[in-house]
Design a protein around this motif. Structure first.
Motif, PDB file in Angstrom:
ATOM      1  N   THR A 136       0.830  -1.210   0.000  1.00  0.00           N
ATOM      2  CA  THR A 136       0.000   0.000   0.000  1.00  0.00           C
ATOM      3  C   THR A 136       0.857   1.249   0.000  1.00  0.00           C
ATOM      4  O   THR A 136       0.646   2.177  -0.787  1.00  0.00           O
ATOM      5  N   VAL A 155       2.846   1.765  -3.330  1.00  0.00           N
ATOM      6  CA  VAL A 155       2.047   2.278  -4.440  1.00  0.00           C
ATOM      7  C   VAL A 155       1.702   3.745  -4.222  1.00  0.00           C
ATOM      8  O   VAL A 155       1.822   4.573  -5.142  1.00  0.00           O
ATOM      9  N   ILE A 156       1.288   4.104  -2.999  1.00  0.00           N
ATOM     10  CA  ILE A 156       0.845   5.478  -2.745  1.00  0.00           C
ATOM     11  C   ILE A 156       2.016   6.446  -2.684  1.00  0.00           C
ATOM     12  O   ILE A 156       2.077   7.430  -3.425  1.00  0.00           O
ATOM     13  N   VAL A 193       2.888   6.575  -6.893  1.00  0.00           N
ATOM     14  CA  VAL A 193       2.012   7.689  -7.273  1.00  0.00           C
ATOM     15  C   VAL A 193       2.645   9.033  -6.931  1.00  0.00           C
ATOM     16  O   VAL A 193       2.628   9.960  -7.748  1.00  0.00           O
ATOM     17  N   TYR A 218      -2.837   3.662   5.475  1.00  0.00           N
ATOM     18  CA  TYR A 218      -2.171   4.697   4.674  1.00  0.00           C
ATOM     19  C   TYR A 218      -1.279   5.597   5.539  1.00  0.00           C
ATOM     20  O   TYR A 218      -0.694   6.558   5.043  1.00  0.00           O
ATOM     21  N   VAL A 267      -6.797   9.522  -0.191  1.00  0.00           N
ATOM     22  CA  VAL A 267      -7.248   9.139  -1.527  1.00  0.00           C
ATOM     23  C   VAL A 267      -7.569  10.393  -2.338  1.00  0.00           C
ATOM     24  O   VAL A 267      -7.274  10.484  -3.533  1.00  0.00           O
ATOM     25  N   LEU A 305      -4.081  10.713  -4.220  1.00  0.00           N
ATOM     26  CA  LEU A 305      -4.368   9.880  -5.384  1.00  0.00           C
ATOM     27  C   LEU A 305      -5.303  10.546  -6.388  1.00  0.00           C
ATOM     28  O   LEU A 305      -5.535   9.989  -7.461  1.00  0.00           O
ATOM     29  N   VAL A 349     -11.137   0.028  -4.931  1.00  0.00           N
ATOM     30  CA  VAL A 349      -9.874   0.754  -4.709  1.00  0.00           C
ATOM     31  C   VAL A 349      -8.900   0.517  -5.858  1.00  0.00           C
ATOM     32  O   VAL A 349      -8.237   1.450  -6.340  1.00  0.00           O
ATOM     33  N   HIS A 350      -8.822  -0.717  -6.319  1.00  0.00           N
ATOM     34  CA  HIS A 350      -7.849  -1.027  -7.371  1.00  0.00           C
ATOM     35  C   HIS A 350      -8.304  -0.565  -8.749  1.00  0.00           C
ATOM     36  O   HIS A 350      -7.460  -0.376  -9.637  1.00  0.00           O
ATOM     37  N   ALA A 394      -6.691   2.710  -8.374  1.00  0.00           N
ATOM     38  CA  ALA A 394      -5.228   2.666  -8.295  1.00  0.00           C
ATOM     39  C   ALA A 394      -4.599   2.177  -9.602  1.00  0.00           C
ATOM     40  O   ALA A 394      -3.660   2.795 -10.116  1.00  0.00           O
ATOM     41  N   ASN A 412      -4.682   5.975 -11.361  1.00  0.00           N
ATOM     42  CA  ASN A 412      -3.322   6.380 -11.002  1.00  0.00           C
ATOM     43  C   ASN A 412      -2.263   5.725 -11.879  1.00  0.00           C
ATOM     44  O   ASN A 412      -1.343   6.391 -12.363  1.00  0.00           O
TER      45      ASN A 412
END
Length: 759
Positions: A83, A86-87, A91, A145, A234, A238, A370-371, A374, A378
């Protein structure tokens, strides 16, 4: 007016671009590993060793290798690492890459300070490396997060402030009078993330030489602040920064102006205002006050309008240029990205409604949702930006447009094979959990039945991840080939007239927003007020009013051993799969009641720092776990879940059995709880903490030995073999974990609950 000559800095853009690609691959691999462990939980055993003869292993017959990992490959740690990778790594680096490139061109100036640019870059990458190391070691806060412990939170703050100084300094020396819409989104992103990060991560360190800290908020209050942060992470990590990239790179790639300037204004201000109110929709039917849940739902529904306004503004920018989409892979990525954004921002508000939330929450439906954002929004925006920048910065055509198209189709199929199975899995879970027989008993009483039913969808999700990762690998090949065939230019010559000083006062006939666009200070202040209103109205009353969390007289603080066990639970990331919140539904009360049948009350969580309500139920809820199973069951379940629960996909925790519990900070933890948070430990209890923990651990071990003679015999053999180096079972981590699990939900009974006055 004399034209001024200057250079754009492409060097910092290249650094963030490479970081985006590298950490993107890392994040995808971690996600793929986590997805694999959900239907092949024996993966760590296969890699490091096992004593289970039914499992193939690279080190068969020796579980010491698995014990030596100390849980570094455990699902809970891999999931939180995925998590964050990725964030914060993928991103955020893609945002910084696009922002450093676009800001210079939009403002017609080099970045304010090359030194600050590089301090920002290296401090952010240092933070990412620190996250990897600490998470694998089990050092985390468990807050979704925001799992980073306090030293890393400080490093994030430092790096973010450096970025802010550089950005606002660049805006101050711009050669363009009016700020373009992308810059508005960058400004709002910086302000909101700073506010969210600071307030959610207020914590008290155990000491300045320890990584361990405890949240200043507890229970319901911690949950509200966390999801105010979580939902808006988010929003402002994101979404808004990526929308800024969309407003720059989509028109550039399409060679068309943005569809509507007025729609951009409405989109920006309405989005940053409404988003901050929607966080409580993550806590529907929980112990959160009902008014906060209702506000979260209302504003979530309102989010559809600004979100779709932005989506339409992006897609309609392609008016008259749709023929280019067939030929240009960059536009393909952008179109699918914006479409996924529209789908996710329609689905999110629907999930915020109570009718759907009671079915979808805690299920894989949310994971699919969510995916979709993502991977689609993103990921595809980041890929499009990479494909746009590489040929320009290396001054050569993309090595293979065909390979980029293959990446697009593999990625698109990956999204479909990921999201659709998760939707089906989520619907299956939500409905199976709630089904009753005509006689009033649960149709699917055994939780494992609801897990094994969705294993095929986990496998399909893994296939989707493989496809998505394969596309990303093709991108890496394409990038390497393009870079090798091109010539990179660190400093790009440019020229523009200096900006004349005409003052900040609004001119006659000048539109209000045009005036704001040339007064960055005022625009930033108004953006701060806009994003702060929602948080102030929702959070301040909840934090300041005692009435919002009535005290239950029966609820007592954790014992020293239980406090240590709770920290072990957090270390292992158990909240990734287990919730601790029984909602007021018949099926949940019947399924999870144990000996103490009650749905969760707000007053039960006053000593929980942080709260552990969870957001996903791969395993059952644990809030009423205390007393449901004997101590020996927990012992064996932690050693190998498939001994007690055939078909379980829970990972093994054998190191808990072998590790000696570190009690050196136990008294300090109690003192911190008493001194900073007014937890009612008496001086006598603190002074006798060691004896208190000894007595509780002895009682647990006695019960284990009486219930499971095989465990007692094994310990006797180990004692004989190890001699003086033998650590008694009473002193091991597993006993603290059992103490915590057996405490859960036992304070309140099925009889009438008395609450203290809330005055």
């Amino acid at each position: 007016m004399e034209t001024q000559k200057f250079n754009y800095d492409n060097n910092i853009v290249r650094a963030f671009l490479y970081a985006t690609i590298v950490f993107g691959l890392v994040g995808f691999l971690l996600g793929l590993s986590a997805a694999l462990m959900l239907f092949y939980p024996e993966l760590p055993e296969f890699l490091f060793g096992t004593d289970d003869t039914t499992i193939q292993s690279l080190r068969s017959g020796n579980i010491q290798g698995l014990i030596n990992t100390q849980g570094a490959m455990g699902f809970g740690r891999i999931r939180m690492l995925h998590t964050s990778a990725v964030i914060f790594a993928f991103v955020c680096n893609s945002f910084f890459c696009g922002a450093y490139y676009s800001m210079q061109r939009l403002l017609k100036t080099r970045m304010y300070s090359d030194t600050l640019s590089w301090i920002h870059f290296w401090s952010w990458q240092l933070m990412i490396v620190a996250v990897v190391i600490t998470f694998l070691m089990g050092i985390n806060t468990s807050k979704e997060y925001a799992e980073h412990e306090w030293p890393i939170d400080i490093l994030i703050t430092f790096s973010w402030v450096i970025f802010g100084i550089n950005m606002f300094g660049t805006i101050a020396k711009r050669r363009v009078r009016h700020l373009y819409v992308a810059i508005w989104f960058y400004i709002a992103t910086w302000i909101a993330v700073a506010m969210l990060h600071i307030f959610n991560n207020l914590e008290v360190p155990l000491s300045f030489t320890s990584w361990k800290s405890y949240s200043v908020y507890s229970g319901v209050k911690d949950a509200l602040v966390q999801w105010w942060y979580g939902h808006n992470a988010v929003a402002f990590v994101l979404t808004t920064p990526v929308l800024g990239l969309m407003y720059y790179f989509m028109p550039k790639a399409a060679q068309r102006p943005v569809f509507s300037y007025k729609l951009s204004i409405i989109h920006f201000w309405s989005l940053i205002f409404v988003y901050l109110w929607a966080g409580p929709h993550h806590l529907q039917y929980t112990a959160l006050p009902a008014w906060a849940q209702a506000v979260g739902t209302g504003f979530s529904i309102m989010l559809i309008a600004p979100s779709w306004g932005g989506m339409l503004n992006g897609l309609l920018t392609l008016r008259g240029a749709w023929d280019k989409v067939r030929e240009n892979p960059i536009l393909k990525f952008f179109v699918v990205a914006i479409t996924c954004y529209g789908m996710a921002t329609f689905e999110g508000p629907l999930l915020a409604t109570k009718s759907l939330n009671k079915i979808g929450h805690y299920t894989d439906w949310v994971i699919g949702h969510v995916h979709l954002g993502a991977l689609g929004w993103n990921g595809f925006m980041a890929f499009g930006v990479v494909y746009y920048l590489i040929p320009i910065m290396w001054r050569t055509p993309l090595w293979s447009k065909k390979l980029a198209n293959w990446h697009f189709w593999l990625g698109t199929m990956g999204i479909i094979f990921y999201a659709v199975p998760m939707y089906i899995s989520g619907f299956t879970q939500g409905l199976m959990w709630k089904q009753f027989n005509p006689d009033g008993t649960l149709l699917w009483k055994n939780w494992l039945d609801t897990v094994t039913a969705i294993i095929p969808y986990f496998k399909m999700r893994f296939l989707g991840g493989v496809l998505y990762l394969s596309g990303a690998i093709l991108m890496v090949i394409n990038v390497i080939k393009t870079v090798r065939s091109g010539s990179f230019q660190k400093n790009v010559p440019a020229e523009a007239p200096a900006l004349a000083d005409i003052g900040t006062a609004r001119k006659e006939g000048e539109g209000v927003h045009l005036w704001l666009e040339r007064t960055p200070k005022l625009l930033s202040i108004l953006a701060f007020i806009t994003v702060a209103i929602g948080g102030l109205i929702e959070i301040v009353p909840t934090l300041s009013l005692k009435q919002s969390v009535p005290t239950i007289t029966a609820v007592k603080p954790y014992t020293p051993l239980e406090l240590e066990g709770r920290d072990l639970y957090i270390r292992e990331g158990c909240n990734s799969c287990h919730s601790q919140m029984i909602r007021p539904f018949r099926d949940e009360i019947v399924r999870f009641e144990g000996k103490n049948g009650q749905y969760s009350k707000a007053g039960e969580f006053i000593y929980d720092r942080p709260f552990l309500w969870g957001s996903k139920r791969t395993g059952p809820d644990l809030h009423r776990e205390g007393g449901r199973n004997p101590d020996s069951w927990h012992f064996k379940h932690m050693y190998n879940p498939r001994i007690t629960s055939a078909g379980s996909i829970m990972p093994r925790f054998p190191w808990l059995i072998t590790n000696k519990l570190d009690r050196t900070q136990m008294v300090d933890k109690m003192k911190l709880m008493k001194n900073y948070f007014d937890v009612p430990y008496s001086k006598a209890e603190i002074d006798s903490a060691g004896k208190w923990a000894d007595n509780q651990s002895k009682a647990i071990v006695q019960r284990i030995y009486s219930e499971a003679t095989d465990v007692k015999d094994q310990m006797e053999k180990e004692k004989t073999a190890k001699g003086a180096s033998y650590v008694p079972l009473e002193q091991r981590e597993i006993v603290a974990m059992i103490a915590y699990l057996q405490r859960l939900g036992t304070d309140i009974k099925t009889t009438q609950i008395q609450t203290a006055s809330a005055e």
